[in-house]
Design a protein around this motif. Structure first.
Motif, PDB file in Angstrom:
ATOM      1  N   LYS A   1      -0.145  -7.671  -8.681  1.00 53.15           N
ATOM      2  CA  LYS A   1      -1.537  -8.341  -8.969  1.00 53.15           C
ATOM      3  C   LYS A   1      -1.972  -9.106  -7.746  1.00 53.15           C
ATOM      4  O   LYS A   1      -1.356  -9.711  -7.237  1.00 53.15           O
ATOM      5  CB  LYS A   1      -1.330  -9.164 -10.156  1.00 53.15           C
ATOM      6  CG  LYS A   1      -0.817  -8.412 -11.439  1.00 53.15           C
ATOM      7  CD  LYS A   1      -1.485  -9.776 -12.821  1.00 53.15           C
ATOM      8  CE  LYS A   1      -0.896  -8.739 -13.968  1.00 53.15           C
ATOM      9  NZ  LYS A   1      -1.763  -7.706 -14.470  1.00 53.15           N
TER      10      LYS A   1
ATOM     11  N   LYS B   1      -6.020  -9.524 -10.669  1.00 57.52           N
ATOM     12  CA  LYS B   1      -6.439  -8.338 -10.926  1.00 57.52           C
ATOM     13  C   LYS B   1      -5.400  -7.272 -10.714  1.00 57.52           C
ATOM     14  O   LYS B   1      -4.426  -7.946  -9.702  1.00 57.52           O
ATOM     15  CB  LYS B   1      -7.656  -7.948 -10.152  1.00 57.52           C
ATOM     16  CG  LYS B   1      -8.974  -8.542 -10.582  1.00 57.52           C
ATOM     17  CD  LYS B   1     -10.080  -8.274  -9.600  1.00 57.52           C
ATOM     18  CE  LYS B   1     -11.273  -9.121  -9.942  1.00 57.52           C
ATOM     19  NZ  LYS B   1     -12.373  -8.808  -8.866  1.00 57.52           N
ATOM     20  N   GLU B   2      -5.371  -6.036 -11.105  1.00 56.62           N
ATOM     21  CA  GLU B   2      -4.357  -5.241 -10.692  1.00 56.62           C
ATOM     22  C   GLU B   2      -4.723  -4.596  -9.373  1.00 56.62           C
ATOM     23  O   GLU B   2      -5.710  -4.664  -8.681  1.00 56.62           O
ATOM     24  CB  GLU B   2      -4.602  -3.968 -11.433  1.00 56.62           C
ATOM     25  CG  GLU B   2      -4.327  -4.168 -13.025  1.00 56.62           C
ATOM     26  CD  GLU B   2      -3.098  -4.454 -13.274  1.00 56.62           C
ATOM     27  OE1 GLU B   2      -2.072  -3.961 -12.599  1.00 56.62           O
ATOM     28  OE2 GLU B   2      -2.795  -5.218 -14.194  1.00 56.62           O
ATOM     29  N   HIS B   3      -3.545  -4.588  -8.550  1.00 58.43           N
ATOM     30  CA  HIS B   3      -3.602  -4.138  -7.246  1.00 58.43           C
ATOM     31  C   HIS B   3      -4.159  -2.680  -7.105  1.00 58.43           C
ATOM     32  O   HIS B   3      -3.878  -1.920  -7.767  1.00 58.43           O
ATOM     33  CB  HIS B   3      -2.370  -4.291  -6.494  1.00 58.43           C
ATOM     34  CG  HIS B   3      -2.281  -4.253  -4.980  1.00 58.43           C
ATOM     35  ND1 HIS B   3      -2.275  -3.318  -4.302  1.00 58.43           N
ATOM     36  CD2 HIS B   3      -1.992  -5.167  -3.985  1.00 58.43           C
ATOM     37  CE1 HIS B   3      -2.351  -3.468  -2.828  1.00 58.43           C
ATOM     38  NE2 HIS B   3      -1.978  -4.602  -2.891  1.00 58.43           N
TER      39      HIS B   3
ATOM     40  N   THR C   1      -1.156 -11.491  -3.062  1.00 55.66           N
ATOM     41  CA  THR C   1      -0.522 -11.045  -4.127  1.00 55.66           C
ATOM     42  C   THR C   1       0.254 -12.211  -4.798  1.00 55.66           C
ATOM     43  O   THR C   1       0.534 -13.019  -3.994  1.00 55.66           O
ATOM     44  CB  THR C   1       0.399  -9.832  -3.843  1.00 55.66           C
ATOM     45  OG1 THR C   1       1.489 -10.324  -3.016  1.00 55.66           O
ATOM     46  CG2 THR C   1      -0.504  -8.702  -3.478  1.00 55.66           C
TER      47      THR C   1
ATOM     48  N   THR D   1      -3.482  -0.456  -4.988  1.00 55.98           N
ATOM     49  CA  THR D   1      -2.565   0.629  -4.591  1.00 55.98           C
ATOM     50  C   THR D   1      -1.243   0.487  -5.074  1.00 55.98           C
ATOM     51  O   THR D   1      -0.449   1.511  -5.227  1.00 55.98           O
ATOM     52  CB  THR D   1      -2.307   0.822  -2.957  1.00 55.98           C
ATOM     53  OG1 THR D   1      -2.086  -0.599  -2.538  1.00 55.98           O
ATOM     54  CG2 THR D   1      -3.782   1.374  -2.322  1.00 55.98           C
ATOM     55  N   ASP D   2      -0.913  -0.637  -5.523  1.00 59.00           N
ATOM     56  CA  ASP D   2       0.848  -0.944  -6.143  1.00 59.00           C
ATOM     57  C   ASP D   2       0.584  -1.391  -7.674  1.00 59.00           C
ATOM     58  O   ASP D   2      -0.060  -2.724  -8.010  1.00 59.00           O
ATOM     59  CB  ASP D   2       1.150  -2.042  -5.281  1.00 59.00           C
ATOM     60  CG  ASP D   2       2.652  -2.547  -5.691  1.00 59.00           C
ATOM     61  OD1 ASP D   2       2.999  -1.911  -6.727  1.00 59.00           O
ATOM     62  OD2 ASP D   2       3.406  -3.287  -5.035  1.00 59.00           O
ATOM     63  N   THR D   3       0.617  -0.535  -8.370  1.00 57.81           N
ATOM     64  CA  THR D   3       0.533  -0.909  -9.974  1.00 57.81           C
ATOM     65  C   THR D   3       1.353  -1.897 -10.446  1.00 57.81           C
ATOM     66  O   THR D   3       1.034  -2.553 -11.484  1.00 57.81           O
ATOM     67  CB  THR D   3       0.671   0.510 -10.639  1.00 57.81           C
ATOM     68  OG1 THR D   3       2.062   0.861 -10.421  1.00 57.81           O
ATOM     69  CG2 THR D   3      -0.143   1.613 -10.518  1.00 57.81           C
ATOM     70  N   ARG D   4       2.482  -2.151  -9.720  1.00 60.00           N
ATOM     71  CA  ARG D   4       3.357  -3.406  -9.917  1.00 60.00           C
ATOM     72  C   ARG D   4       2.855  -4.628  -9.721  1.00 60.00           C
ATOM     73  O   ARG D   4       3.104  -5.785 -10.339  1.00 60.00           O
ATOM     74  CB  ARG D   4       4.789  -3.204  -9.694  1.00 60.00           C
ATOM     75  CG  ARG D   4       5.500  -1.838 -10.129  1.00 60.00           C
ATOM     76  CD  ARG D   4       6.834  -1.802  -9.140  1.00 60.00           C
ATOM     77  NE  ARG D   4       6.184  -1.348  -7.832  1.00 60.00           N
ATOM     78  CZ  ARG D   4       7.100  -1.578  -6.962  1.00 60.00           C
ATOM     79  NH1 ARG D   4       8.275  -1.974  -6.932  1.00 60.00           N
ATOM     80  NH2 ARG D   4       6.497  -1.451  -5.685  1.00 60.00           N
TER      81      ARG D   4
END
Length: 150
Positions: free
Chosen positions: A103, A94-96, A63, A98-101
């Motif tokens: 990347k 990319k978006e993680h 991340t 499980t964690d929307t905050r």
């Protein structure tokens, strides 16, 4: 003549660890910048690419915040540099899952190729630059790690 405790001593500058570190760092940065020119990379870009490659080999998603902590580059600068590397086609964000905050970051095929080539150049450069330390290189590295642990 009585020495004023607040007076600046020219002799002291040559013994100032901060000043010496700044001078050596300036020399090192100027030379590493030249070594990385052929890859069109700044040193910060190289550090984040190499860190991404290394962290990818660990068993966890890479991340932006993990890269920031690993490289000691502040989060805002990390984000800006990663955006530039993405524009250059060297990595993707990319978006993680499980964690929307968060990347996640991954090298592209070309990014991995460039990173591996640049690592070889930087490792050779470091070996040559620090060669005057000889057998004391390990001790020097140990002392630098002490400063990082503060």
């Amino acid at each position: 003549m009585k020495k004023d405790d607040n007076a600046f001593s020219v002799d002291a500058a040559e013994e100032s660890p901060g000043f010496l570190l700044w001078q050596v760092t300036s020399l090192w940065q100027r030379a590493i910048r030249k070594a990385l020119e052929k890859y069109d990379l700044t040193h910060s870009q190289f550090v984040l690419l190499a860190s991404t490659l290394w962290l990818t080999q660990q068993d966890e998603p890479v991340t932006q915040i993990l890269l920031s902590a690993h490289s000691k580059i502040d989060p805002m600068t990390t984000s800006t540099v990663l955006r530039t590397l993405q524009t250059k086609g060297l990595l993707q964000r990319k978006e993680h899952a499980t964690d929307t905050r968060a990347k996640t970051v991954a090298l592209t095929e070309n990014g991995e190729k460039v990173t591996r080539q640049a690592i070889k150049v930087v490792e050779k450069f470091d070996k040559d630059f620090f060669e005057p330390l000889g057998a004391k290189t390990s001790e020097f590295n140990r002392k630098l790690r002490l400063l990082l642990e503060q």
